[in-house]
Design a protein around this motif. Sequence first.
Motif: not given
Length: 551
Positions: A384-391
């Motif tokens: 999954y994208p890194e942006s999803r991890f941050e969320g």
Amino acid sequence: MKIQRPCTPLIDAVAAHDENKLDSKHEAANAYADAGHCYKKTNTTELPQYLYNGGFCQNGGIIGITQPRRVAAVTVAKRVAEERGVELGQQVGYSIRFEDMTSALTRIKYMTDGLLLREALLDPKLSRYSVIVVDEAHERTVQTDVLLGLLKDVQKKRSQNSNGASGTYDHVKKDNNAKEKSNEVRKLTPLKLIIMSASLDARGFSEYFGGAKAVHVMGRQFPADILYTAQPETDCLDAALIHMEEGPGDILVFLSGQEEIESIEGLVRENLKKLPEANQKLSIYPLFSSLPSEKQMKVFTPAPVGFRKSFFWALLLVGYTGNKHSVTIPGVKYVIDPGLVKVRSYSPDSGIESLIVVKTSKAQALQRSGRAGREGPGKCYRLYPESRFEGLDDSTVPEIKRCNLSNVILQLSALGVDDIIGFDFLEKPDRMAVIRSLELLYLLGALTDEKKLSDPIGTQMARLPLEPNDSKALILASQFDCLEEMLIVSRTVIKSFSSPEGDHLTLVNVYHASIEFLEKNKTENGNEKAEKNLRKWCKDNYINNLKFGKM
């Protein structure tokens, strides 16, 4: 995108001397075992040995270490026994449901947290233990949360007892059949309590235990490269075949349950046949909660020469199983993380409990990536994208806030805790979930109108390691003289015995098949050999012959 994360801060009990300037194991052990001390991480195998060497078993006390999972309790106990050069079950042992590898000589005992709770039903003061270590507290299973509340109270009472105060537990009901010995109170030493974890918020635990010290120490983890995908990926097949591109090292794939594991495993095996012979050297090991113990233990064996291992790991929160992030499998260098986990969810309005697939928390994601850096530098592929991890949420919602509490209330009632709402939980469960669970126990006859455990129904139900509905069913079956039939339909077996008419007939098929097998063998081989062959038949068909043989 390739990102290298810094080494996650981990606690190592060996480093006690760094903070306290201690130069002996005895002093280090004392510093770490002061009652109520709370830790972010410690070494599951080393700390109990330091405590043992520090003299915490000199008066015959036991060092108990709880684990949320059976497989962890077994493997760690075996490792500690090997390190100490002793036979498993003697100085070092373990105790899990249906299996007890301990003796009168056992002083370092690994067990599931649920099993320690059941011990408390028989010995509310946990008088056999001098130290209790609650490991993997960050997983926050319902059993762990209840155990923490119980241990907090036991610790307080034992401290009062050792100081000359009354040894009677206010929240524990006396056995009506036992002789009261008001003038004979056994003095117990204060209970030493250590809580350790890889990724918990230590502040909450510290405040819960009255400002207990929290120690954070850097671990010895190797760096792991984190790689993200541009878009979320749901198909793990291509990722599971990274062995064609990467160097030596085993692969760990995190999946959400048995069904997904079996599906992906079949696809991988099928696709391996299409690859060049040099790329087919991949040993595949599924791992999920209903897999027999001997199959689960195979993941810890080295791969054949020239092969690498690929593990399909289920995070299925059923019964005593849980998030298995912490079990270290030797050889793992590559981790594949789809970012999903299956969790229990309970609706108080409908009374329905279900397993649903949700996104992992950041803590879970970090735990998963950490498996790639245990023995050397590794890589974690997050699908999954890194942006999803941050969320993602920082931590997982505790199980006690999202599960049916009827069994929890039954256990607490058996311990004499009548005020469930007022019980000192680390985090309070949903009030409506408590009310619904109380209503269910009233309907089953387990509780009286005064919210106390009924006798004999409630007491019998509390002793059975089952959900309240199942416990009551067995008790009623005994009264109606159909216990054998109820036990038959209460067992779980594999699909080869399945019936299109339903699960109950599937289980009846297992019973009839075993009886037919046994009777045929008795005719051909005699009783003794027939019993031996039946045990092998049960093992080959993934049936627990210990339970089965007692019918």
